[in-house]
Design a protein around this motif. Structure first.
Motif, short mmCIF file in Angstrom:
data_model
loop_
_atom_site.label_atom_id
_atom_site.label_comp_id
_atom_site.label_asym_id
_atom_site.label_seq_id
_atom_site.Cartn_x
_atom_site.Cartn_y
_atom_site.Cartn_z
N LEU A 55 0.93 -1.02 0.17
CA LEU A 55 0.21 -0.12 0.16
C LEU A 55 0.79 1.24 -0.10
O LEU A 55 0.67 2.20 -0.75
CB LEU A 55 -1.08 0.10 1.06
CG LEU A 55 -1.99 -1.07 1.30
CD1 LEU A 55 -2.81 -1.15 2.46
CD2 LEU A 55 -3.03 -0.78 -0.03
N LYS A 56 2.13 1.30 0.67
CA LYS A 56 2.89 2.43 0.76
C LYS A 56 3.55 2.49 -0.47
O LYS A 56 3.62 3.89 -0.99
CB LYS A 56 3.97 1.99 1.99
CG LYS A 56 3.39 2.38 3.36
CD LYS A 56 4.52 2.18 4.29
CE LYS A 56 4.00 2.51 5.59
NZ LYS A 56 5.01 2.09 6.71
N ARG A 59 0.94 4.04 -2.91
CA ARG A 59 0.64 5.31 -2.48
C ARG A 59 1.70 6.20 -3.12
O ARG A 59 1.34 7.19 -3.70
CB ARG A 59 0.55 5.45 -1.15
CG ARG A 59 -0.10 6.96 -0.73
CD ARG A 59 -0.15 7.05 0.67
NE ARG A 59 1.35 6.99 1.46
CZ ARG A 59 1.53 6.44 2.47
NH1 ARG A 59 0.60 6.11 3.07
NH2 ARG A 59 2.94 6.61 2.86
N GLU A 60 3.02 5.98 -2.97
CA GLU A 60 3.92 6.64 -3.32
C GLU A 60 4.25 6.80 -4.95
O GLU A 60 4.23 7.88 -5.39
CB GLU A 60 5.46 6.03 -3.00
CG GLU A 60 6.61 6.70 -3.22
CD GLU A 60 6.58 7.92 -2.37
OE1 GLU A 60 7.51 9.08 -3.12
OE2 GLU A 60 6.45 8.14 -1.39
N GLN A 63 1.40 9.27 -5.71
CA GLN A 63 1.95 10.57 -5.66
C GLN A 63 2.82 10.97 -6.66
O GLN A 63 2.89 12.20 -7.13
CB GLN A 63 2.55 10.64 -4.24
CG GLN A 63 1.47 10.59 -3.11
CD GLN A 63 2.15 10.53 -1.82
OE1 GLN A 63 3.34 10.15 -1.52
NE2 GLN A 63 1.24 10.68 -0.76
N GLU A 135 8.20 1.65 -7.72
CA GLU A 135 8.15 2.98 -6.88
C GLU A 135 9.35 3.50 -7.03
O GLU A 135 9.59 4.81 -7.42
CB GLU A 135 8.16 2.58 -5.54
CG GLU A 135 8.39 3.85 -4.67
CD GLU A 135 8.32 3.44 -3.06
OE1 GLU A 135 8.52 4.56 -2.28
OE2 GLU A 135 8.03 2.31 -2.77
#
Length: 172
Positions: A55-56, A59-60, A63, A135
């Protein structure tokens, strides 16, 4: 007859020893159950931890993509609207940024596939590793857009200064 060096036990000592052995066996069984329970809980925590990491990372990435879109909406428009960017450069600048955006969209599609299907029967840890790689790629895309934007802004600045010098009033 008593063997040499061997103690003799009466029935009460023997019964007490058997009771202690039975109690020790129960305690050992309880410890084994506790260890198995803790092992299961550790595995559950690791699964949750992997999901949180996923999830992190998502999300990154989101963003970073939002940052790319924002940069392109403002900075790219300013660059392309500048009178100091030559017509033949407009296509190059536009293509350069378009390639990054297309790559970003491909990454988002890939992430959607990873998260929405049982992509190649991956474990959560493998999925997390791929998301972390994506990411990093999205961070590199943001850095690339920032570098390209700065470079084109520097070119515009230089050409603006050059124009002022070439067109200054030379009468004293």
């Amino acid at each position: 007859m008593e063997a040499q060096g061997m103690p003799t036990y009466d029935n009460t000592n023997f019964v007490s020893l058997v009771k202690q052995l039975i109690e020790s066996g129960k305690q050992t069984a309880n410890i084994i159950k506790t260890v198995e329970f803790l092992k299961t809980q550790k595995e559950n925590i690791e699964k949750v931890n992997d999901v949180v990491k996923q999830l992190k990372a998502v999300r990154e990435i989101g963003q970073n993509n939002q940052h790319l879109i924002t940069a392109l909406q403002g900075d790219l428009k300013d660059i392309l609207d500048s009178p100091y960017i030559k017509p033949d450069e407009v296509a190059r600048v536009s293509n350069s940024f378009t390639a990054i955006v297309e790559n970003s969209l491909d990454v988002m599609d890939f992430i959607d596939q990873i998260l929405s299907s049982d992509y190649l029967k991956m474990s959560d840890a493998e999925r997390t590793e791929i998301l972390n790689q994506k990411e990093e790629e999205s961070k590199e895309m943001v850095a690339s857009v920032s570098t390209k934007t700065r470079r084109y802004q520097d070119i515009i600045s230089f050409r603006k200064m050059q124009d002022k010098i070439n067109n200054r009033d030379t009468q004293y």
